[in-house]
Design an enzyme around this catalytic site. Structure first.
Site, PDB file in Angstrom:
ATOM      1  N   LYS A   1      25.686 -10.254  19.731  1.00  0.00           N
ATOM      2  CA  LYS A   1      26.738 -11.128  18.826  1.00  0.00           C
ATOM      3  C   LYS A   1      28.276 -10.677  18.965  1.00  0.00           C
ATOM      4  CE  LYS A   1      22.784 -12.288  15.630  1.00  0.00           C
ATOM      5  NZ  LYS A   1      22.546 -11.998  14.366  1.00  0.00           N
TER       6      LYS A   1
ATOM      7  N   GLN B   1      22.823  -8.467   8.966  1.00  0.00           N
ATOM      8  CA  GLN B   1      21.518  -8.468   9.831  1.00  0.00           C
ATOM      9  C   GLN B   1      20.611  -8.320   9.208  1.00  0.00           C
ATOM     10  OE1 GLN B   1      21.860  -9.694  12.656  1.00  0.00           O
ATOM     11  NE2 GLN B   1      19.695  -9.269  13.269  1.00  0.00           N
TER      12      GLN B   1
ATOM     13  N   ASP C   1      25.293 -17.740   8.815  1.00  0.00           N
ATOM     14  CA  ASP C   1      24.111 -17.679   9.074  1.00  0.00           C
ATOM     15  C   ASP C   1      23.439 -18.813   8.065  1.00  0.00           C
ATOM     16  OD1 ASP C   1      22.773 -15.760  10.573  1.00  0.00           O
ATOM     17  OD2 ASP C   1      23.081 -14.120   9.268  1.00  0.00           O
TER      18      ASP C   1
END
Ligand code: GUN
Length: 290
Positions: free
Chosen positions: A52, A96, A119
């Site tokens: 990422k 994450q 997200d």
């Protein structure tokens, strides 16, 4: 067999994002800025976050990585989330997953400011998605929709079968494919661990999305001729022929599918995975524009 190349599509999207960022800079606007919090040493999570950050560099985004030790407490992690919420230079950020077992992951996700939740995991964004309202949609199902769009795959009226009901993939995928949009307008069947006669259902799928996390679970006898197979699985299996002794593979036993089979399929690696990264950046650019 037609391969749906997620890697090439992801690079194409990242190139488009790069142009959009250059445009912003020309207008005197700042670079989009994505931050990621990672807790602990999970090697797979570290690798994903690394990809990422690399994609941010490629597309001209700023990035910040917040690395915290495995033993980080809920309170300490919440404090880091709050810092990012209040840092006006950061447009969007992610925590994450998975988090260590001692942390209440849902409580952490609920601390993320919804306008920075690129997200799409905060209940506000999940709720808006379910109501068809503008929101940040989770990157993996968004990436799948983007692949269907860019490969010109007809979805209207088709039967989409989704294996898995997770909040990250299965549930938002169901919502995105059933909405009145293009791609969309599918009749969706969501299957899970208690589904009966699974193979009968998968055999009727025009679009089959496998997101269960079991290597080679979907076998050729479960697939309709000419179907579109989207493999979300990232499973590590033993492979003595590799120096590392293992390799990544999907939920679909692609190696058992005849080359002459007329359908479309996403490979693992190089299918859905790279698309998730491209869509996360897309959400971050959108957050920067707000
Ligand atoms: N773990 C697996 N997929 C994801 C994702 O899309 N976002 C985050 N934050 N963690 C993940």
């Amino acid at each position: 067999m037609h391969i749906i190349d997620g890697k090439a599509t992801s690079i194409a999207i990242q190139n488009e994002l790069k142009i959009a960022v250059d445009d912003r800079i020309k207008q005197g606007l700042k670079r989009p800025h994505l931050a990621a919090i990672i807790v602990g040493e999970n090697p797979a999570s570290r690798a994903y976050v690394g990809h990422k950050i690399k994609a941010c560099e490629y597309a001209g985004f700023e990035s910040t990585l917040v690395e915290l030790p495995q033993e980080t407490s809920d309170e300490a992690l919440k404090a880091e989330v709050t810092k990012l919420n209040n840092n006006s230079s950061i447009d969007g950020f992610i925590v994450q997953l998975p988090l260590p077992d001692h942390i209440d992951a849902q409580a952490i996700l609920e601390c993320v400011e919804p306008t920075k939740d690129v997200d799409g995991f905060h209940p506000v964004n999940a709720g808006k998605l379910s109501l068809g309202l503008p929101c940040f949609a989770p990157a993996t199902p968004s990436g799948i929709v983007e692949l269907l769009k860019r490969y010109g795959i007809e979805t209207e009226g088709k039967h989409a079968v989704i294996l898995g009901r997770s909040a990250i993939v299965g549930t938002p995928m169901t919502l995105l494919l059933s909405r009145n949009a293009n791609p969309g307008n599918c009749t969706v069947t969501m299957c899970h661990s208690r589904t009966q006669n699974l193979a009968d259902i998968t055999r009727s799928a025009d679009i089959l999305i496998a997101a269960i996390g079991k290597a080679h679970f979907v076998t050729p006898d479960m697939i309709k001729p000419g179907a579109v197979i989207i493999d979300v699985g990232i499973n590590r299996i033993e492979d003595a022929s590799r120096k590392s002794g293992s390799r990544l593979t999907g939920d679909v036993a692609m190696h058992l599918i005849d080359d002459q089979w007329g359908g479309h399929i996403t490979p693992v690696p190089g299918g859905v995975g790279p698309m998730t990264i491209a869509m996360l950046l897309k959400n971050t650019l959108e957050a920067a524009g707000k």
